[in-house]
Scaffold this motif. Sequence first.
Motif, PDB file in Angstrom:
ATOM      1  N   PHE A  59      22.563  42.875  73.320  1.00 51.17           N
ATOM      2  CA  PHE A  59      23.088  44.227  73.503  1.00 51.17           C
ATOM      3  C   PHE A  59      24.396  44.192  74.293  1.00 51.17           C
ATOM      4  N   ARG A  60      24.400  43.474  75.418  1.00 55.77           N
ATOM      5  CA  ARG A  60      25.599  43.407  76.267  1.00 55.77           C
ATOM      6  C   ARG A  60      26.761  42.733  75.553  1.00 55.77           C
ATOM      7  N   VAL A  61      26.492  41.678  74.810  1.00 53.95           N
ATOM      8  CA  VAL A  61      27.557  40.983  74.081  1.00 53.95           C
ATOM      9  C   VAL A  61      28.157  41.886  73.008  1.00 53.95           C
ATOM     10  N   ILE A  62      27.318  42.560  72.250  1.00 51.58           N
ATOM     11  CA  ILE A  62      27.812  43.423  71.167  1.00 51.58           C
ATOM     12  C   ILE A  62      28.594  44.604  71.717  1.00 51.58           C
ATOM     13  N   VAL A  63      28.060  45.276  72.727  1.00 53.29           N
ATOM     14  CA  VAL A  63      28.752  46.435  73.297  1.00 53.29           C
ATOM     15  C   VAL A  63      30.059  46.003  73.966  1.00 53.29           C
ATOM     16  N   GLY A  64      30.033  44.901  74.690  1.00 49.46           N
ATOM     17  CA  GLY A  64      31.260  44.393  75.304  1.00 49.46           C
ATOM     18  C   GLY A  64      32.319  44.059  74.269  1.00 49.46           C
TER      19      GLY A  64
END
Length: 74
Positions: free
Chosen positions: A6-11
């Motif tokens: 989630f964090r990688v995609i949103v970032g």
Amino acid sequence: MLNTYFRVIVGFMVLLSVVLTTFVHPNWMWFTVFIGVNLIQSAFTKWCLLETILMKLGVKKGGGSCAVPTSKDS
């Protein structure tokens, strides 16, 4: 693992929108606004479309969070 994806995609999406705003057209800023509004909405409703999609793709929910201590941290 879900939290990490989630964090990688949103970032990546935020950085992509900044690049597109800078080099393509200023209206790409609205993509960043859309991401921010969805993050705020998910904090109140406890529902996130990206999380639902990742879970349907088979990403497991456990581990990877910097907010939840693991057994190694205790």
